[in-house]
Design a protein around this motif. Sequence first.
Motif, PDB file in Angstrom:
ATOM      1  N   ASN A  35       0.893  -0.957   0.162  1.00  0.00           N
ATOM      2  CA  ASN A  35       0.250   0.155  -0.106  1.00  0.00           C
ATOM      3  C   ASN A  35       0.627   1.449  -0.197  1.00  0.00           C
ATOM      4  OD1 ASN A  35      -0.709  -2.169   1.574  1.00  0.00           O
ATOM      5  ND2 ASN A  35      -2.873  -1.090   0.583  1.00  0.00           N
ATOM      6  N   ASP A  36       2.198   1.249  -0.647  1.00  0.00           N
ATOM      7  CA  ASP A  36       2.593   2.416  -1.083  1.00  0.00           C
ATOM      8  C   ASP A  36       2.122   3.792  -1.258  1.00  0.00           C
ATOM      9  OD1 ASP A  36       2.718   0.939  -3.374  1.00  0.00           O
ATOM     10  OD2 ASP A  36       5.016   1.930  -3.555  1.00  0.00           O
ATOM     11  N   SER A  37       2.851   4.370  -0.835  1.00  0.00           N
ATOM     12  CA  SER A  37       2.293   5.931  -1.189  1.00  0.00           C
ATOM     13  C   SER A  37       3.180   6.904  -0.721  1.00  0.00           C
ATOM     14  CB  SER A  37       0.252   6.403  -0.956  1.00  0.00           C
ATOM     15  OG  SER A  37       0.558   8.216  -1.010  1.00  0.00           O
ATOM     16  N   ARG A  41       3.431  12.673  -5.286  1.00  0.00           N
ATOM     17  CA  ARG A  41       3.801  11.568  -6.210  1.00  0.00           C
ATOM     18  C   ARG A  41       2.728  12.295  -7.185  1.00  0.00           C
ATOM     19  NH1 ARG A  41       1.985   5.349  -5.110  1.00  0.00           N
ATOM     20  NH2 ARG A  41       3.227   4.950  -7.034  1.00  0.00           N
ATOM     21  N   ALA A  67      -8.353   5.258  -3.119  1.00  0.00           N
ATOM     22  CA  ALA A  67      -7.377   3.769  -2.680  1.00  0.00           C
ATOM     23  C   ALA A  67      -5.952   5.439  -2.284  1.00  0.00           C
ATOM     24  CB  ALA A  67      -5.862   4.248  -4.134  1.00  0.00           C
ATOM     25  N   GLU A  73      -2.113  10.894  -0.217  1.00  0.00           N
ATOM     26  CA  GLU A  73      -2.363  11.882  -0.631  1.00  0.00           C
ATOM     27  C   GLU A  73      -3.504  13.012  -0.827  1.00  0.00           C
ATOM     28  OE1 GLU A  73      -3.461   9.066  -3.900  1.00  0.00           O
ATOM     29  OE2 GLU A  73      -4.195  10.793  -5.317  1.00  0.00           O
ATOM     30  N   ASP A  92     -10.677   3.739   1.121  1.00  0.00           N
ATOM     31  CA  ASP A  92      -9.403   3.146   0.723  1.00  0.00           C
ATOM     32  C   ASP A  92     -10.089   0.993   1.200  1.00  0.00           C
ATOM     33  OD1 ASP A  92      -6.231   2.244   0.124  1.00  0.00           O
ATOM     34  OD2 ASP A  92      -7.559   0.666   0.693  1.00  0.00           O
ATOM     35  N   ASN A  93     -10.044   0.371   0.968  1.00  0.00           N
ATOM     36  CA  ASN A  93     -10.979  -0.803   0.773  1.00  0.00           C
ATOM     37  C   ASN A  93     -10.211  -1.278   1.865  1.00  0.00           C
ATOM     38  OD1 ASN A  93      -9.148  -1.544  -1.266  1.00  0.00           O
ATOM     39  ND2 ASN A  93     -10.399  -2.757  -1.704  1.00  0.00           N
ATOM     40  N   GLY A 199     -13.977   2.422   1.818  1.00  0.00           N
ATOM     41  CA  GLY A 199     -14.518   2.378   0.802  1.00  0.00           C
ATOM     42  C   GLY A 199     -13.527   1.537  -0.223  1.00  0.00           C
ATOM     43  N   ASN A 200     -15.277   1.189  -1.434  1.00  0.00           N
ATOM     44  CA  ASN A 200     -14.420   0.734  -2.549  1.00  0.00           C
ATOM     45  C   ASN A 200     -14.730   1.755  -3.498  1.00  0.00           C
ATOM     46  OD1 ASN A 200     -14.005  -1.068  -4.321  1.00  0.00           O
ATOM     47  ND2 ASN A 200     -14.415  -2.515  -3.391  1.00  0.00           N
ATOM     48  N   VAL A 201     -13.607   1.628  -4.448  1.00  0.00           N
ATOM     49  CA  VAL A 201     -14.435   1.994  -5.678  1.00  0.00           C
ATOM     50  C   VAL A 201     -14.879   2.177  -6.414  1.00  0.00           C
ATOM     51  CG1 VAL A 201     -12.257   1.467  -7.427  1.00  0.00           C
ATOM     52  CG2 VAL A 201     -12.841   4.236  -7.149  1.00  0.00           C
ATOM     53  N   ARG A 219      -5.890   6.140  -7.852  1.00  0.00           N
ATOM     54  CA  ARG A 219      -3.994   6.417  -8.705  1.00  0.00           C
ATOM     55  C   ARG A 219      -3.202   5.520  -7.579  1.00  0.00           C
ATOM     56  NH1 ARG A 219      -1.185  11.409  -8.288  1.00  0.00           N
ATOM     57  NH2 ARG A 219      -1.312  11.996  -5.916  1.00  0.00           N
ATOM     58  N   ASN A 220      -2.476   4.492  -9.030  1.00  0.00           N
ATOM     59  CA  ASN A 220      -1.502   3.808  -8.947  1.00  0.00           C
ATOM     60  C   ASN A 220      -2.261   2.699  -8.332  1.00  0.00           C
ATOM     61  OD1 ASN A 220      -0.073   5.208  -9.890  1.00  0.00           O
ATOM     62  ND2 ASN A 220       0.525   6.687  -8.145  1.00  0.00           N
ATOM     63  N   TYR A 223      -4.959  -1.298 -10.931  1.00  0.00           N
ATOM     64  CA  TYR A 223      -4.171  -2.554 -11.587  1.00  0.00           C
ATOM     65  C   TYR A 223      -5.147  -3.512 -10.179  1.00  0.00           C
ATOM     66  CZ  TYR A 223      -1.056  -0.705  -7.713  1.00  0.00           C
ATOM     67  OH  TYR A 223      -0.633  -0.523  -7.194  1.00  0.00           O
ATOM     68  N   HIS A 224      -5.634  -2.921  -9.599  1.00  0.00           N
ATOM     69  CA  HIS A 224      -5.975  -3.591  -8.304  1.00  0.00           C
ATOM     70  C   HIS A 224      -7.259  -4.313  -9.161  1.00  0.00           C
ATOM     71  CE1 HIS A 224      -3.502  -3.269  -4.535  1.00  0.00           C
ATOM     72  NE2 HIS A 224      -3.006  -2.196  -4.973  1.00  0.00           N
TER      73      HIS A 224
HETATM   74  C1  LIG Z   1      -0.433   1.597  -4.249  1.00  0.00           C
HETATM   75  S1  LIG Z   1      -1.555   2.373  -3.201  1.00  0.00           S
HETATM   76  C2  LIG Z   1      -1.806   3.532  -3.989  1.00  0.00           C
HETATM   77  C3  LIG Z   1      -1.958   4.613  -2.735  1.00  0.00           C
HETATM   78  C4  LIG Z   1      -2.179   6.061  -3.217  1.00  0.00           C
HETATM   79  N1  LIG Z   1      -3.319   6.462  -4.127  1.00  0.00           N
HETATM   80  C5  LIG Z   1      -0.692   6.888  -4.139  1.00  0.00           C
HETATM   81  O1  LIG Z   1      -0.896   6.852  -5.464  1.00  0.00           O
HETATM   82  O2  LIG Z   1       0.366   7.472  -3.968  1.00  0.00           O
HETATM   83  C6  LIG Z   1      -2.928   1.958  -3.320  1.00  0.00           C
HETATM   84  C7  LIG Z   1      -3.698   1.835  -2.703  1.00  0.00           C
HETATM   85  O3  LIG Z   1      -5.537   0.726  -3.279  1.00  0.00           O
HETATM   86  C8  LIG Z   1      -6.307   0.573  -2.038  1.00  0.00           C
HETATM   87  N2  LIG Z   1      -7.283  -0.135  -3.063  1.00  0.00           N
HETATM   88  C9  LIG Z   1      -7.585  -1.351  -4.086  1.00  0.00           C
HETATM   89  N3  LIG Z   1      -8.324  -1.606  -4.285  1.00  0.00           N
HETATM   90  C10 LIG Z   1      -9.072  -0.386  -3.873  1.00  0.00           C
HETATM   91  C11 LIG Z   1     -10.120  -0.092  -4.038  1.00  0.00           C
HETATM   92  N4  LIG Z   1     -11.502  -1.312  -5.001  1.00  0.00           N
HETATM   93  N5  LIG Z   1     -11.144   0.697  -3.392  1.00  0.00           N
HETATM   94  C12 LIG Z   1     -10.631   1.752  -3.272  1.00  0.00           C
HETATM   95  N6  LIG Z   1      -9.084   1.384  -2.533  1.00  0.00           N
HETATM   96  C13 LIG Z   1      -8.768   0.269  -3.183  1.00  0.00           C
HETATM   97  C14 LIG Z   1      -5.582  -0.416  -1.086  1.00  0.00           C
HETATM   98  O4  LIG Z   1      -5.359  -1.026  -0.909  1.00  0.00           O
HETATM   99  C15 LIG Z   1      -3.927   0.178  -1.329  1.00  0.00           C
HETATM  100  O5  LIG Z   1      -3.658   1.022  -0.076  1.00  0.00           O
END
Ligand SMILES: C[S@@+](CC[C@H](N)C(=O)[O-])C[C@H]1O[C@@H](n2cnc3c(N)ncnc32)[C@H](O)[C@@H]1O
Length: 353
Positions: A35-37, A41, A67, A73, A92-93, A199-201, A219-220, A223-224
């Motif tokens: 979960n890097d941020s 960024r 996310a 962010e 974030d979920n 929350g889920n996007v 952002r970023n 792919y999840h």
């Molecule tokens: C790599 S981090 C990106 C953090 C930040 N947005 C950035 O760009 O630095 C990815 C984050 O997306 C979250 N995530 C993954 N699927 C998601 C979803 N369906 N809804 C909300 N958050 C989600 C993960 O838990 C994780 O914390």
Amino acid sequence: MQIQSINAQIPIRNRSNNLSFGGVLHIDRSTNSINDSWFFRDIDTLEAASEHLRTVFPEGANVLVYASSTGEENISLKALLPDSKYKVIGYDNSKEILNLGKRGVYSLFSHWYDSFLLPNKAYVLKDSGKGSAPYDTRKNISLREKFNRIMKEIPRADAFDNINNKTYYKKMKYSIPHFVEKFYCIRDQFKSDIDLRLGNVLNVGDVKTQRPVGAVFFRNAIYHLCGNNIDEVLLFNHPKGHVCDKQLLFDNFVNALHKTIADDGIFVLGNSLKEHLFWADPTTPKDKKAFFLNTNFFNKNIDIHMNHAIEECYIKSPLEEALSKKFIPIYYSFVESFGLKVKVPTIWKKIRI
Ligand SMILES: C[S@@+](CC[C@H](N)C(=O)[O-])C[C@H]1O[C@@H](n2cnc3c(N)ncnc32)[C@H](O)[C@@H]1O
């Protein structure tokens, strides 16, 4: 060197940097997802998005940051939009990441992407292409001022218990010469303007807010949603992510975005490779796919690209395909990966239909 041996154990996403502090410190132990941020960024995209919000929503707006991970962010956006008429709500979920974010402790480390925020000194990333001497720019200085306006430093003793992954943290701390660390929390007067929620996007279409939603950030993390593990395949030869109809997924997602975002509001994407290039799978129509070597993101001079040259990808990102029906790109950033630099749209403005 000792750093190299640590390197071998850490799931590093970007090998051009020695260590992934964010990735090390933010790992959801239930899913092992990284979960890097970090602060600011892709700063150019953040600044362009903030400028758009100020211009189009001078009365104020809600900014939904999906996310949001631990909140770096959200804080970056609040630093760029300090007026209380802009409320930044992070979702974030991952429960674990959310709980960590809610502890409200943030770190800055030397040799990491946001190390320029450390006081008095500017650090450069090794191999950042910017030379090995410390550098500073007017922009860095201005961002540091904005950061300090909303963040205050706290003693290490108060922060230490809240560090997620102490084992890696200690390994890094004691193996990097002149390692610098500082810890921060949000100043009281800004706390009510920044929020972190579960929350889920994919449910973004159901969000109800009093103020108009001027922007949705995701952002970023795209792919999840579809297991689009480009970096893992290129770097570690992992099998490709799961099979799913990406066009359908993104068509539905974009409809939900369009419903929630106010007129002339924006959707903001990241600049990681994995959200602009997508693996094809058995659900992908033949006329929509091509070999990796025929995409903009392929570079024959990069060995790991050559090793995967005939993997099948989408010719055009199915996300961009979906977005182009209801949004227009208004700002471009760059995917920078394995020595490659490709221009990609990161800010999309809602078209009134
Ligand atoms: C790599 S981090 C990106 C953090 C930040 N947005 C950035 O760009 O630095 C990815 C984050 O997306 C979250 N995530 C993954 N699927 C998601 C979803 N369906 N809804 C909300 N958050 C989600 C993960 O838990 C994780 O914390």
